[in-house]
Design an enzyme around this catalytic site. Structure first.
Site, PDB file in Angstrom:
ATOM      1  N   CYS A 247       0.819  -1.220   0.000  1.00 60.19           N
ATOM      2  CA  CYS A 247       0.000   0.000   0.000  1.00 60.19           C
ATOM      3  C   CYS A 247       0.854   1.271   0.000  1.00 60.19           C
ATOM      4  CB  CYS A 247      -0.983  -0.045   1.163  1.00 60.19           C
ATOM      5  SG  CYS A 247      -2.385   1.084   0.952  1.00 60.19           S
ATOM      6  N   HIS A 333      -3.910  -5.437   0.085  1.00 63.45           N
ATOM      7  CA  HIS A 333      -3.528  -5.896   1.426  1.00 63.45           C
ATOM      8  C   HIS A 333      -3.553  -7.419   1.527  1.00 63.45           C
ATOM      9  CE1 HIS A 333      -3.438  -2.051   3.709  1.00 63.45           C
ATOM     10  NE2 HIS A 333      -4.182  -1.656   2.690  1.00 63.45           N
ATOM     11  N   GLU A 335      -2.445  -9.152   3.863  1.00 61.94           N
ATOM     12  CA  GLU A 335      -2.721  -9.553   5.249  1.00 61.94           C
ATOM     13  C   GLU A 335      -4.210  -9.501   5.563  1.00 61.94           C
ATOM     14  OE1 GLU A 335      -3.231  -5.287   5.581  1.00 61.94           O
ATOM     15  OE2 GLU A 335      -1.842  -6.535   4.462  1.00 61.94           O
TER      16      GLU A 335
END
Length: 358
Positions: A247, A333, A335
């Site tokens: 990001c 993302h 995660e």
């Protein structure tokens, strides 16, 4: 109590006050996730922004503090269509309204969030004010809205001192530009010893600790505001240490190596964004939260980096692979939290770059 959301184009929405009754000016953005509102509220990338949830019913499973992505919420304000006032979930320990009040975060419920989202999609992200003052003066408020900027918010959200999460595997230096907890957790559960550094830590200190890999985290705001950080990222690029960036980290690496970024009309925020891996042709559904994007043209023309992922919806860049370097960066993302876990394999790719679990 009545509350009002006033947009800089003059639109006014009338609803009910939730959380704190204080007045706030912020950048108004929307998130299309159906769940994960606590993770959204505690994501540091939302610092300086008020979040409108497009899903019409928010709060029905309450608040579970174990799901926070940082120690506190970072949103300026919260905007919902309908707030569930009686949550039902065995993990719930709190309600949204109490959570917002406790952290002095204002919000508004009962407005047409679909209409608000359509305005933001058609006209682009804009600033707004939430107030409970029924005698508000529109002519006095609109000039204030037009001059608001989020400013340098990375310094606001980053950790204040170095922290080490023990592990028996590779040593990873995690640059905290506003990192979500699950980035460190995803590395830690793969055995990594994760050292979390404040955003303004000099590159010399990081490299002096001899990490096996460096992670550049997500974070809030305009990447071009991070002038001093960009200089340090260039020094990290010049080293031979493997780097994985997510990001904001992805954007900062592009700027550090001669690329460019620009602000999107209304950004990508939600858990349903398709991205295509240009190496395999496979499409993954990703979690995203960003209002700026990398312009890959210059980096590609100079053979510094090549696009690795692309957004299937609008064709914007979603990742870069750097030529002659053990560096890859993604806009989305992996995660998750909240969001699909389709792209968590990228952490395994990073492990391979560092030599795996030695």
């Amino acid at each position: 109590m009545k509350a009002f959301l006033i947009l800089e184009d003059g639109h006014v929405f009338t609803g009910t006050s939730i959380g704190s009754a204080r007045e706030v000016i912020s950048e108004i953005v929307f998130n299309t996730s159906m769940t994960g509102y606590l993770e959204v509220m505690t994501d540091p990338s939302y610092a300086g922004q008020a979040v409108c949830m497009t899903y019409p019913l928010i709060g029905n499973y309450g608040i579970c503090y174990d799901d926070q992505e940082s120690t506190r919420p970072w949103i300026d304000a919260f905007i919902v269509r309908e707030l569930s006032r009686v949550p039902s979930n065995f993990r719930s320990v709190d309600t949204i309204q109490h959570f917002l009040t406790k952290h002095d975060i204002p919000g508004i419920a009962g407005i047409d969030t679909r209409a608000l989202t359509k305005i933001l999609r058609e006209k682009g992200t804009m600033n707004g004010m939430i107030t409970v003052d029924e005698n508000y003066d529109l002519n006095a408020i609109l000039p204030k809205l037009k001059v608001y900027t989020t400013g340098k918010v990375v310094e606001k959200v980053t950790c204040r001192e170095k922290e080490i999460l023990p592990g028996n595997g590779p040593k990873v230096a995690l640059m905290d530009f506003g990192a979500k907890r699950n980035i460190a957790r995803s590395l830690n559960k793969r055995g990594c010893q994760v050292t979390i550094y404040p955003a303004l830590t000099p590159a010399e200190e990081i490299l002096g600790d001899h990490p096996d890999g460096i992670m550049l985290s997500n974070g809030p705001g305009d990447p071009k505001e991070c002038t001093s950080i960009i200089k340090e990222v260039k020094k990290l690029y010049d080293s031979d240490v493997p780097i994985f960036a997510i990001c904001l980290g992805h954007q900062l690496m592009a700027l550090a190596t001669g690329g460019d970024t620009y602000k999107m009309k209304y950004g990508h925020r939600g858990g349903n964004h398709p991205v295509k891996d240009l190496t395999t042709g496979r499409v993954y559904i990703s979690s995203q939260n960003h209002g700026y994007v990398v312009d890959a043209k210059d980096l590609e023309e100079k053979n510094i980096a090549h696009p690795a992922f692309v957004n299937v919806n609008d064709g914007t860049n979603e990742g870069m692979a750097y030529v002659g370097k053990n560096i890859f960066t993604v806009q989305f993302h992996p995660e998750a939290c909240p969001g699909p876990q389709d792209s968590s394999y990228l952490f395994d790719r990073f492990m391979d770059m560092m030599g795996g679990n030695k």
